[in-house]
Each structure stands twice: as structure tokens, then as C-alpha cells.
Design a protein around this motif. Sequence first.
Motif, PDB file in Angstrom:
ATOM      1  N   LEU A 108      -5.850  38.118 -14.670  1.00 52.18           N
ATOM      2  CA  LEU A 108      -4.787  39.120 -14.633  1.00 52.18           C
ATOM      3  C   LEU A 108      -4.129  39.005 -13.273  1.00 52.18           C
ATOM      4  O   LEU A 108      -4.802  39.160 -12.242  1.00 52.18           O
ATOM      5  N   TYR A 109      -2.825  38.711 -13.245  1.00 53.08           N
ATOM      6  CA  TYR A 109      -2.104  38.595 -11.981  1.00 53.08           C
ATOM      7  C   TYR A 109      -1.134  39.760 -11.812  1.00 53.08           C
ATOM      8  O   TYR A 109      -0.314  40.025 -12.704  1.00 53.08           O
ATOM      9  N   LEU A 110      -1.211  40.447 -10.659  1.00 53.40           N
ATOM     10  CA  LEU A 110      -0.358  41.596 -10.366  1.00 53.40           C
ATOM     11  C   LEU A 110       0.453  41.341  -9.106  1.00 53.40           C
ATOM     12  O   LEU A 110      -0.075  40.825  -8.112  1.00 53.40           O
ATOM     13  N   PRO A 120       0.653  34.241  -6.093  1.00 51.37           N
ATOM     14  CA  PRO A 120       0.667  33.577  -7.401  1.00 51.37           C
ATOM     15  C   PRO A 120      -0.296  32.397  -7.443  1.00 51.37           C
ATOM     16  O   PRO A 120      -0.751  31.897  -6.403  1.00 51.37           O
ATOM     17  N   PRO A 121      -0.606  31.919  -8.636  1.00 47.27           N
ATOM     18  CA  PRO A 121      -1.531  30.796  -8.773  1.00 47.27           C
ATOM     19  C   PRO A 121      -0.963  29.517  -8.173  1.00 47.27           C
ATOM     20  O   PRO A 121       0.255  29.384  -7.997  1.00 47.27           O
ATOM     21  N   ALA A 133       4.436  32.646 -12.705  1.00 45.27           N
ATOM     22  CA  ALA A 133       2.978  32.721 -12.542  1.00 45.27           C
ATOM     23  C   ALA A 133       2.241  32.504 -13.852  1.00 45.27           C
ATOM     24  O   ALA A 133       1.258  31.754 -13.918  1.00 45.27           O
ATOM     25  N   ILE A 134       2.713  33.141 -14.923  1.00 47.35           N
ATOM     26  CA  ILE A 134       1.971  33.079 -16.183  1.00 47.35           C
ATOM     27  C   ILE A 134       1.899  31.651 -16.715  1.00 47.35           C
ATOM     28  O   ILE A 134       0.909  31.262 -17.358  1.00 47.35           O
ATOM     29  N   SER A 135       2.933  30.843 -16.442  1.00 45.11           N
ATOM     30  CA  SER A 135       2.927  29.468 -16.937  1.00 45.11           C
ATOM     31  C   SER A 135       1.899  28.604 -16.227  1.00 45.11           C
ATOM     32  O   SER A 135       1.572  27.508 -16.704  1.00 45.11           O
ATOM     33  N   ARG A 153      -2.769  37.208 -18.087  1.00 46.23           N
ATOM     34  CA  ARG A 153      -1.638  38.135 -18.095  1.00 46.23           C
ATOM     35  C   ARG A 153      -1.046  38.209 -16.702  1.00 46.23           C
ATOM     36  O   ARG A 153      -1.764  38.039 -15.702  1.00 46.23           O
ATOM     37  N   ALA A 154       0.260  38.467 -16.627  1.00 42.26           N
ATOM     38  CA  ALA A 154       0.933  38.695 -15.346  1.00 42.26           C
ATOM     39  C   ALA A 154       1.772  39.954 -15.483  1.00 42.26           C
ATOM     40  O   ALA A 154       2.509  40.114 -16.456  1.00 42.26           O
TER      41      ALA A 154
END
Length: 279
Positions: free
Chosen positions: A221-223, A120-121, A239-241, A248-249
Amino acid sequence: MEIRTIHANGVEFAYLTLGEGPLALCLHGFPDTAHTWRHLMPALAERGYRAVAPFMRGYAPTEVPADAAYETAALVADVRALHEELGGGDDAVVIGHDWGAFPAYATAGRFRRAVTLAVPPPGALGAAFLEYEQLKRSFYIFLFQTPLAEPAAAAPGFFENLWHDWSPGYDASEDLAFLRRSIGEPANLSAAIGYYRAMLGTVPPSGRYPEADNGVTGPVLYLHGAQDGCLAAHLAKDAISRLPEGSRAEQVAGAGHFLHLERPAEVNRLILDWLGPAT
């Protein structure tokens, strides 16, 4: 796929390449190699991209860097240099899995599109990473801070069991064969472990590179695999926050840590839909 070499950021990188068109830079993680992208690269080439998957610094046949620097700032500098030396323009894209995700986040703004997988970021994990179950999953990070790291990692079954735990049910025999060729030598194994020693500060920053900004510099784009045995999927729920507007996640059902190998058709579709046609 063809293998070539290029000099970037003071390191002689080996890389796999396939296709012609805008650069699609594919960055592998641990314990893995550039061959991890063997399902995605043909799909990228078919879509009109020039897919390039370097073996990360210290992973043979890329050389062990003379500066022995493995901090994130060094990886970011590598990606910037590779982008330039490979002739990437404003239409280039970047995809990073595991350790490859760290420089992908930090350089996302330099690329038209960015994709990250399995990590994750920055800031998304928080205190959740210190949950007891996650600490058990992350034992190797702490092991790698000690002198036991190299002999433990070189022992029979260590990497086989990591892959088994991280991606349950996946047959990693081909990937492990690639891995043995890449970090089977002591210097390469120490290099791969060096990323983790730099991560927790056991080895201080080299001072050669400016500190990497931990922020994410462009939409991503996070997967994440729903059955990830390395980093539990629920830890990535925020993650998206932590991603810029327009990101996108997505969670991939039935997949573990190496989701792009376990569910290649689905992951390729998600990535290609996000990237769009080469321009």
C-alpha cells in the motif's frame, strides 16, 4: 510507549514498543525519529499488533554503526535482522516512511503486508525527478554531498524550514524537539547525512552487504500527500505501475510529506484497512 534496546546486524538499536501480538515494524525517515509513529502505534496495538518503531542506524539513542555504512543494502540487512531478533513471524507487517520506505520495498515479501509513505517505488520517478521545480525541492540532497552539509544542517532554522516546506501548515515543534535529541550531536548528524552520501555514491558502498535488489518483493500500500513539498505528488502518479499485482496507491488530500502526522485519522484508517486484523 516503552523504549527498549536490541542488538541486530551488529548495531545496538533503541526502539519504541507498544502492544502485544504479531510484529508491526515501523521505520522512520529523515529528518525524523521513531516518535513519528506516535499516532499509528496505539492504533496498531488496539488492533492486536506489537508495534515496534526502531530509531534507524545512527539516530540516537540507536548507536552510530561502527562500519559507517548507510547504503540501502545496510538498511535492508537491518530490517531483516530486526525481524528475526524481535521474533517476527510470517504474520509480521512492515510500514516505512521516507528513508524507511526503501528497506520496506526491498523486504515486503518477507512480511504479510507492507505499507510505504512519501517515497514512490524504485523506477517510478524516472526523468520527472529532474524537473526544475523538483530539483529546487531536492537541493538538500546535493548540498549533503559537500563539506558544507554538516554546518548548514546544524545552523538555526535549517530543519525547521525543511519541515515547513515539506508539510506546509503543520506545527512540527514536538517533532523537532525529538529530532534535536536524536541527531543533535555531530556524530549523529553526520550519520543522518551519510544516508544521502551513500545514495549518490559520494561515499562508496561499504562492501559489507550484498547489493540490495531494487525490485519490490511483495504487494504494497503506497500513500502520498497531495501537498507534499519534498516530492511533488504528480511525480508519484506512476507508482502503482511499479508495484506488484495486488498493490494499492492512494493520495491523501490536505497532507504534505509527513502525512501520517498531519492526517493521522485518515492515514491510520488506510493502513489498518490494508493490514487487516492481526492474525
